[in-house]
Structures are given as structure tokens and as C-alpha cells.
Design a protein around this motif. Structure first.
Motif, PDB file in Angstrom:
ATOM      1  N   ALA A 526     -21.976  14.358  -7.123  1.00  0.00           N
ATOM      2  CA  ALA A 526     -21.097  13.615  -6.211  1.00  0.00           C
ATOM      3  C   ALA A 526     -21.848  12.417  -5.656  1.00  0.00           C
ATOM      4  O   ALA A 526     -23.077  12.438  -5.499  1.00  0.00           O
ATOM      5  CB  ALA A 526     -20.627  14.514  -5.070  1.00  0.00           C
ATOM      6  N   VAL A 557     -20.857  19.086  -5.894  1.00  0.00           N
ATOM      7  CA  VAL A 557     -19.598  19.779  -5.637  1.00  0.00           C
ATOM      8  C   VAL A 557     -19.843  21.271  -5.809  1.00  0.00           C
ATOM      9  O   VAL A 557     -20.192  21.733  -6.898  1.00  0.00           O
ATOM     10  CB  VAL A 557     -18.498  19.307  -6.589  1.00  0.00           C
ATOM     11  CG1 VAL A 557     -17.197  20.051  -6.293  1.00  0.00           C
ATOM     12  CG2 VAL A 557     -18.282  17.810  -6.479  1.00  0.00           C
ATOM     13  N   VAL A 563     -18.390  19.121  -0.826  1.00  0.00           N
ATOM     14  CA  VAL A 563     -19.628  18.550  -1.356  1.00  0.00           C
ATOM     15  C   VAL A 563     -20.771  18.948  -0.438  1.00  0.00           C
ATOM     16  O   VAL A 563     -20.672  18.822   0.790  1.00  0.00           O
ATOM     17  CB  VAL A 563     -19.535  17.014  -1.456  1.00  0.00           C
ATOM     18  CG1 VAL A 563     -20.907  16.394  -1.706  1.00  0.00           C
ATOM     19  CG2 VAL A 563     -18.565  16.610  -2.562  1.00  0.00           C
ATOM     20  N   ILE A 585     -15.973   9.760  -1.188  1.00  0.00           N
ATOM     21  CA  ILE A 585     -16.636  10.621  -2.171  1.00  0.00           C
ATOM     22  C   ILE A 585     -16.158  10.194  -3.550  1.00  0.00           C
ATOM     23  O   ILE A 585     -14.947  10.099  -3.787  1.00  0.00           O
ATOM     24  CB  ILE A 585     -16.310  12.111  -1.932  1.00  0.00           C
ATOM     25  CG1 ILE A 585     -16.895  12.579  -0.611  1.00  0.00           C
ATOM     26  CG2 ILE A 585     -16.830  12.958  -3.086  1.00  0.00           C
ATOM     27  CD1 ILE A 585     -18.410  12.583  -0.561  1.00  0.00           C
ATOM     28  N   LEU A 587     -16.382  11.126  -7.639  1.00  0.00           N
ATOM     29  CA  LEU A 587     -16.717  12.153  -8.626  1.00  0.00           C
ATOM     30  C   LEU A 587     -16.428  11.616 -10.024  1.00  0.00           C
ATOM     31  O   LEU A 587     -15.554  10.769 -10.207  1.00  0.00           O
ATOM     32  CB  LEU A 587     -15.898  13.429  -8.390  1.00  0.00           C
ATOM     33  CG  LEU A 587     -15.982  14.080  -7.002  1.00  0.00           C
ATOM     34  CD1 LEU A 587     -15.113  15.327  -6.959  1.00  0.00           C
ATOM     35  CD2 LEU A 587     -17.417  14.410  -6.647  1.00  0.00           C
ATOM     36  N   ARG A 646     -17.761  22.271 -10.812  1.00  0.00           N
ATOM     37  CA  ARG A 646     -18.546  22.602  -9.630  1.00  0.00           C
ATOM     38  C   ARG A 646     -19.784  23.354 -10.086  1.00  0.00           C
ATOM     39  O   ARG A 646     -19.790  23.993 -11.133  1.00  0.00           O
ATOM     40  CB  ARG A 646     -17.742  23.431  -8.639  1.00  0.00           C
ATOM     41  CG  ARG A 646     -17.070  24.654  -9.221  1.00  0.00           C
ATOM     42  CD  ARG A 646     -16.228  25.361  -8.170  1.00  0.00           C
ATOM     43  NE  ARG A 646     -15.395  26.384  -8.751  1.00  0.00           N
ATOM     44  CZ  ARG A 646     -15.803  27.603  -9.074  1.00  0.00           C
ATOM     45  NH1 ARG A 646     -17.070  27.929  -8.897  1.00  0.00           N
ATOM     46  NH2 ARG A 646     -14.978  28.488  -9.585  1.00  0.00           N
TER      47      ARG A 646
END
Length: 791
Positions: A526, A557, A563, A585, A587, A646
Motif C-alpha cells: 500500500a 493491506v 492498511v 491510499i 493499491l 492481503r
């Protein structure tokens, strides 16, 4: 027939044989080879042979060499095998080529065959007929496996004009000699483009005869041929299925049994049909239980039906499953739903609930899909059965219900609930659900993020350079850099006064040099993105942020919408990072300068660890860790640099995971590439660091009591270290190529980016006070499996 084929092969050889390529003479400089083998051979020896085995192999090679020098051609072949396999001799293919040539010239047919096979891996020379001639001599010498490539060469016209007749005769020779593969190839040749009815019939009879001898490929070839002629399975197709079953093809036995039960094959009287079908099914079930799960129910169907009618629940379950079997002998979805519905509704065992309710829900979905106008009342029943299975750990039912909710045809669409169900299934280990979510996140930033399952061997790169694994390229020449990356070695040997060379490599992935990572390597990375203008209190006190200084910090993440970063990243030029600061943020970003890359999300809340203490002189920051909750509804959607995932949190406590001095770990970020030089790189970077042991790190930080084991320390390796802009980013362990990368720490701080020999510091995820804080702040969103040892 064999005599005719032999004469033909002899005629072809006499007409087309050419002299063997001479061995290269020794040169004063360089290392000549008989033939160029530019593509290195990949050789992996999983278990090192013991000394006794090595001695025995060498003795056998020594004996073969003495016999070869004495003129025994077969021993030259044996010695060539030693040089080609590396067993008893150094692996050098050019020497094997020399020996195979000698053996072939001396009349050893096996040497000719091995020469032909070896030449197929050598660099081709225009017009070279070494391999074709070697196969021809091997075939003539009785090596039947060489006759097939020889026949192919004749049919393709390698020796001149194509000679299909000659190829046919060579295949007859091999077939008559007992090579079923040659018989099958010959039969296919005869029936593919029949020149006359006689050829077609010979091909058919050859397939039947070879199939009757127990050759399953011949049976399959016959099935494929007759299926192309019969619109539905007819007598010939059934004949080959029966022959295939007799040859040991268990699937054919199951197919025949099913056809008999369904009345699709009538070669038995009606009164014997059940017994005939059971016989075929039982034959298939003897070794392959997966093909006939409900065989016992099929055998006892009449008894089960009577017991079910009498109210026996288990009998209704067993006969219902028999009717539910897709493409099964008694497939009847409507009857299965009637029988299995009550079984699901009364199930108290978790396994039975997951199983039976999932079956009923699947049957109802299939019935609704096939109906022109689904019954509105079925929607509630479908949801009931599938959700009941889903809550009993039936992830397939979760995924199926999610798909129904997403499509909105059988029941009203509910995309958020569909995503939640996909997430449940993915977390339960359903790769298909994970794949769906990975696809959805490409176009819908609100989709949940799945866990990174690994696939990049960070820990295996230990030569001091920063190398990023990539999959091998399909084409392109090998280079010396490729050799170094793949751990290749040059094997050089002197044989009969001539030096020969070969390259032998370990079968590793290709790598590239440099710190930029391949897009998608860190799908959980992130980026905390600064606004164009940082608005500070007071007039004329705003700060304009240059385009090349928009990276504030990194992060990871750890759950959808969450995050993990460093606490000191929540302050930017005296302004608190939060919902109203303008920070975002990002990603799915590789090059942060490209605003077309990645999804951008608004920050909703930030949570600093309550015990966070800022820097005091050169001391480490305490509890330098924070959470950022972001709005999963993106404010801007872009092209993703790989999938979004994640990361897995460390699951081993500070006393369970031993941090040894020098243990390798990796940091990721978009921070400065040189101390004191402003500006972010144009790619996500990765650095390799060496962890310090527990005692050494404690001596550096001075932390004790409740702060003991709070910080991990790492020194730079190869001048790589975390730097400004990397703060908040991940400290990663990856134990092997198949394991997921594990987040063990958050980049906290260092001195002069580690260039002065002082280690950088990382807040440890598994510190007890960090664990408690994460659970308290995140609540239900906390990835509980991280601290329960689940993977």
C-alpha cells in the motif's frame, strides 16, 4: 510382411546413408565440440549418491571404456550413457555423441538410437541427416522404438520426396515386431485418408486386433474414429468401449454400465440388463472408487426405496444421493430433491449438513437454470439450503450462492452479500472463490482482498544481489548472465586427446538483476499518497507538494479496508493524516508517478498505537505502528499492476519464531534510493536485509520490560536498506517458493538509511501488546487466523 519391411528399410538405408560427421580436431586455444549444444542441460539430483554408488558407477564406466577401446561397440554405447547421464563420468554430451557415433558405426543399434535422440537436442545444421540416418539404422537393427521416428521422417520427406508407402511399411515392421504404438500409428494412417476400401478395412481391423490385445490407446483411437461416424453411440462405439473396458480402462466400464442402466445399449435381454449394468460398474469399481461413489446404493436400490417409504431417514439419504449423481445411472434431480430436502432440514451433524444441503441447493440451482421461468418460491429454498451448507464450512455452497446473488436471475441481485460469501469461501481454502475476487477487484475496488498465497521464492535468493524471480522465457538464446542466474557450470573433459565442453545447470527460475520488483510481486503493498497541497492552520501556511515527493509512506493491506503502517506516518508536515487531510491510499501501484495505475481510496480513520513514543536522539521509536481504515469505494479506479491481495500476518510468537543473526528478510517501498536525495523511484523497490539476533537488537534499542522484543533490527546487505518513504512498509519473511510471504514487522526508522552501519528498526507484529491492540481496533475485521497458526 516382416521380410518385406526389412528389405525396404535396407533399400532406404543403402540409398540414403551418409558418412558420420568427423570428430573435431583439437585446437590450440578454446574448447572445440563435435556439435554445438547452446542450450544447457538441466539436471537435478534430489538425493546425493553415496560413496559406494559413486565408486560402482565409476568402475562400470572404466570397464566400458576398456572394452570400447578394444572394439566392443555395445560398450561404447554404455560409456556414452555414462557421459550423457553423469553417472560414472562427468556429464559432457559431446563426448557421448562421439561414443554413440562409434557404437553406431560398429553395428550397435542401441547406440544408433541414442545418437538419434541426442542429436535432437543439439543445434541443428542445415541439411544434416545424422539423426534420421541413426534412427533408420537403429530400426533396421531391431530397435523398434526407433522405427516410429524413422517412419515419420520418411512420411515428411526428410530424405527427399515424401514416401508414405515406405513409412507405412516401416510401421508394419514395428507393429509385427510387437510395438503397439506403431500399430496404432499405422491404423490411424490407414483410416485417416483411405486410398481404397481395403486400406480402410485394414486400419479398422488393426485397431480392433490391437485393442483386443489389451492396448488401451488403440481402443481409444477406435472410439475416437467411430464417434466421428456415429451421431450417437452405436454398435461400433459400444464395441470399442467394451474392448477398452476389457483392456483395463475403468472409465469405459463405468460408461458402459451407465448406458445399460439408462437403456442406451440393448445388447442384453431386458431381464438381464440390471445385472449386466452392475457387472460393468463393479468391474470399474474394483480399482476406482471415485467413479462409482453410490455403487452399493445402486446394487441395493429396491431395498432402499422400500425402507425410505417406511420412513428410514438414512435409506432416503442413500437413494436420494443415487438419484442426485450427475450423469449417474439413476440420475433423477426432481426425486433427489424430494428425498434429500428433509434430510438436510433435520441434519444435526456438521459434515452431513455441509454435504446434503449443498447437494440439494446445487440440484435446485441447476433446475432453476434450466427452467424457462424459475419458480419464485424456489429462491428462498435455494438460499436456505446453500446458506445452511455454507455455514457448515461448505465453501463450494458459499461460492455457488454468491454466484446466484451476483447474477440476479434466480433471486434478486445482492453484490455486497455475494462478495462476503466469496470471501468466506476464499478464507476456507476455495481457490476458485479467491480467483473470482481477484478478478472482481480489477474492475470493482469494493471487492474484498484475498490473502497472498505466495509463489515467489524470496528466501531462496542468497547470493547477495537483489534478484527478482521471473518465469523462464519460452524463446531466446541463452547468455552467460542466464548461466550465472541458473547456477550453470561448464563441464570440460579431455577424451582421446581432445577437449570437450558442456554446460550443466540446476533447474532454477530465471532472474534479473536490480532492485525494481516485477509488477504483482507484492500485491499487498500500500502507498500513503500525499495531496497536491498540505493545508496547515493559518493563512498562507499551506505547503505545495512537488510531483516527485508525493510518496509519504508505505504500508501493507492486512484485511479489506485496513492498511498497517508506522505511527509516525500519521503526521505530515505538522498535519495529521486522516479523513480531512487529503491523503489517499493507493493499491495496485508499481510506478507511483503514473496516476493511471492502481485504485485510490479515501482515508476514513487512523489509529495510532496508544503507547507510541516519538524519536529521542538516536533511540528507537516505541510502538511505531498504526492502522489506516480506508473507504473500499475507490475515488479513482485505474489499471492494476497485478492482482490485489492481503498479506499473511506472522502467527508465531516471539518465543516460537527464532530470529537468528543474519537471517534474511525483505523490505518493500517507494522510498529514496539514495540518502539525502529527494524524489521517489519509478517502480516499487525491494531490498534484502539481514536480521540481528534477539539479544543484539535489545542491546541496540535498550528496550526492556513491556517493550522487550518490540523491535526487530536489521543491517544492510549489498548496500540495501530501508530509506525515507519506506516507513510503514513491510518486513517480510518467505520460507520457500510455495509458502505465502509473512509480515513480521513494520518499517520504523534508521540512521542515514543504514549507510553508516547502524541497523534499521522494525516494529514487531507478534509483540503481545501489538496483537491486543490490533484485535481491539479491528474487531471482526481482524484476520484471526494470523494468531491461531492457520495458513
Amino acid at each position: 510382411m516382416r521380410r518385406r519391411g526389412s528389405r525396404l528399410v535396407e533399400w532406404v538405408l543403402a540409398l540414403l546413408a551418409v558418412a558420420a560427421t568427423p570428430v573435431a580436431a583439437q585446437e590450440p586455444q578454446g574448447v572445440p565440440t563435435v556439435r554445438s549444444y547452446s542450450k544447457p542441460i538441466e539436471r537435478s539430483v534430489p538425493v546425493l549418491p553415496d560413496d559406494a554408488l559413486l565408486s560402482r558407477q565409476q568402475a562400470e564406466a572404466d570397464r566400458a571404456e576398456a572394452e570400447c577401446d578394444a572394439g566392443m561397440a555395445a560398450s561404447c554405447t554404455t560409456l556414452g550413457i555414462a557421459y550423457q547421464s553423469g553417472e560414472g563420468r562427468l556429464l559432457v554430451r559431446p563426448v557421448a555423441e562421439v561414443l554413440y557415433r562409434q557404437a553406431c558405426d560398429g553395428g550397435d543399434a542401441n547406440g544408433c538410437n541414442l545418437l538419434g535422440l541426442l542429436m535432437q537436442s543439439a543445434d541443428p545444421l542445415p541439411g544434416d541427416l545424422t539423426a534420421p540416418n541413426a534412427f533408420a539404422k537403429a530400426c533396421e537393427g531391431g530397435v523398434l522404438s526407433a522405427c516410429e521416428p524413422h517412419a515419420d521422417n520418411l512420411a515428411r520427406g526428410v530424405f527427399g520426396a515424401p514416401e508414405p508407402k515406405a513409412a507405412e511399411m516401416v510401421r508394419w515392421v514395428a507393429c509385427d515386431g510387437g510395438m503397439p504404438t506403431a500399430c496404432v500409428a499405422l491404423a490411424k494412417q490407414l483410416i485417416a485418408a483411405p486410398r481404397d476400401p481395403g486400406a480402410l478395412e485394414r486400419g479398422r481391423q488393426l485397431l480392433i486386433a490391437t485393442c483386443q490385445q489389451g492396448n488401451v490407446p488403440a481402443c481409444h483411437a477406435g472410439l475416437e474414429y467411430w464417434r466421428g461416424l456415429e451421431s450417437e453411440p452405436g454398435p461400433q462405439t459400444r464395441q470399442f468401449q467394451k474392448l477398452s473396458c476389457n483392456a483395463g480402462d475403468l472409465d469405459a466400464c463405468i460408461v458402459l454400465g451407465r448406458a445399460i442402466f439408462r437403456g442406451e445399449w440393448h445388447d442384453t435381454p431386458n431381464q438381464d440388463r440390471v445385472q449386466a449394468g452392475l457387472a460393468y460398474y463393479e468391474r470399474g469399481c474394483q480399482q476406482w472408487q471415485g467413479g462409482c461413489i453410490n455403487f452399493e446404493a445402486l446394487r441395493n436400490e429396491p431395498l432402499l426405496v422400500r425402507a425410505c417409504d417406511a420412513g428410514e431417514r438414512e435409506a432416503c439419504r442413500d437413494v436420494g444421493l443415487l438419484y442426485a449423481e450427475k450423469d449417474g445411472p439413476r440420475e433423477d434431480p426432481a426425486r433427489a430433491i424430494v428425498l434429500l430436502g428433509p434430510v438436510c432440514e433435520t441434519a444435526s451433524d456438521t459434515n452431513e449438513t455441509r454435504w446434503i444441503c449443498g447437494v440439494v441447493g446445487d440440484l435446485m440451482v441447476s433446475s432453476a437454470d434450466s427452467a424457462s421461468a424459475p419458480d419464485p418460491g424456489d429462491a428462498d429454498r435455494i438460499e436456505y439450503y446453500l446458506f445452511r451448507s455454507c455455514t457448515a464450512d461448505g465453501f463450494e455452497a458459499c461460492r455457488q450462492l454468491a454466484a446466484v446473488l451476483e447474477q440476479g436471475q434466480i433471486m434478486p441481485a445482492n453484490v455486497p452479500r455475494a462478495y462476503a460469501l466469496y470471501d468466506i469461501a476464499c478464507n476456507a481454502g476455495d481457490r476458485e472463490a479467491c480467483k473470482v475476487l481477484a478478478e472482481r477487484i480489477q474492475t470493482d475496488p469494493a471487492a474484498p482482498l484475498t490473502e497472498d498465497s505466495g509463489g515467489f521464492d524470496y528466501a531462496g535468493l542468497s547470493d547477495g544481489r537483489d534478484e527478482i524471480p521471473e518465469m523462464p522465457e519460452a524463446d531466446g538464446p541463452e547468455t552467460e548472465e542466464d548461466d550465472r542466474a541458473r547456477s550453470c557450470r561448464n563441464h570440460v573433459v579431455e577424451f582421446r586427446g581432445v577437449f570437450y565442453r558442456d554446460r550443466v545447470c540446476k533447474p532454477l527460475m530465471r532472474v534479473i538483476r536490480g532492485t525494481p520488483v516485477k509488477a504483482g510481486t507484492a500485491p499487498w503493498a500500500a502507498l500513503v499518497w500525499r495531496p497536491d497541497v498540505i493545508k496547515r492552520p493559518g493563512e498562507d501556511n499551506n505547503i505545495t507538494v512537488p510531483a516527485n515527493q508525493k510518496v509519504l509512506c508505505g504500508g501493507s493491506v492486512i484485511a479489506t479496508g485496513w492498511v498497517l503502517t508506522a505511527a509516525h506516518c500519521l503526521m505530515d508536515q505538522g498535519v495529521a493524516v486522516g479523513a480531512n487531510s487529503g491523503h489517499l491510499i493507493r493499491l495496485g501501484v508499481n510506478n507511483p508517478a503514473s496516476r493511471r495505475e492502481g485504485h485510490e481510496y479515501r482515508i476514513l480513520e487512523t489509529f495510532q498505537h496508544p503507547d507510541f513514543l516519538g524519536r529521542r536522539r538516536d533511540r528507537a521509536l516505541a510502538f511505531d505502528i498504526a492502522l489506516i481504515r480506508y473507504d473500499t469505494r475507490a475515488v479513482r479506479s485505474g489499471t492494476l499492476a497485478g492482482e490485489l491481495r492481503r498479506i499473511t500476518l506472522d502467527s508465531e510468537g516471539v518465543d516460537q519464531r527464532t530470529i537468528a543473526d543474519g537471517m534474511e528478510a525483505f523490505v518493500f517501498g517507494w522510498g529514496r534510493t539514495k540518502p539525502g536525495v529527494a524524489g521517489a523511484p519509478t517502480s516499487l523497490l525491494r531490498g534484502r536485509v539481514a536480521l540481528r539476533d534477539r539479544n543484539s537488537c535489545s542491546a541496540i534499542t535498550g528496550f526492556g520490560g513491556a517493550r522487550e522484543d518490540l523491535v526487530l533490527c536489521a543491517r544492510e546487505t549489498g548496500r540495501q536498506q530501508a530509506c525515507n518513504g519506506d516507513s510503514g512498509g513491510p518486513l517480510i519473511l518467505s520460507e520457500n517458493v510455495m509458502r505465502a510471504p509473512v509480515l513480521i514487522g513494520v518499517v520504523s526508522g534508521g540512521v542515514n538509511c543504514g549507510q553508516n552501519g547502524k541497523p534499521s528498526r522494525y516494529t514487531r507484529i507478534m509483540h503481545p501488546l501489538v496483537q491486543l491492540w490490533l484485535q481491539r481496533v479491528m474487531g471482526p475485521a481482524f484476520p484471526a487466523q494470523a494468531f491461531t497458526g492457520r495458513r
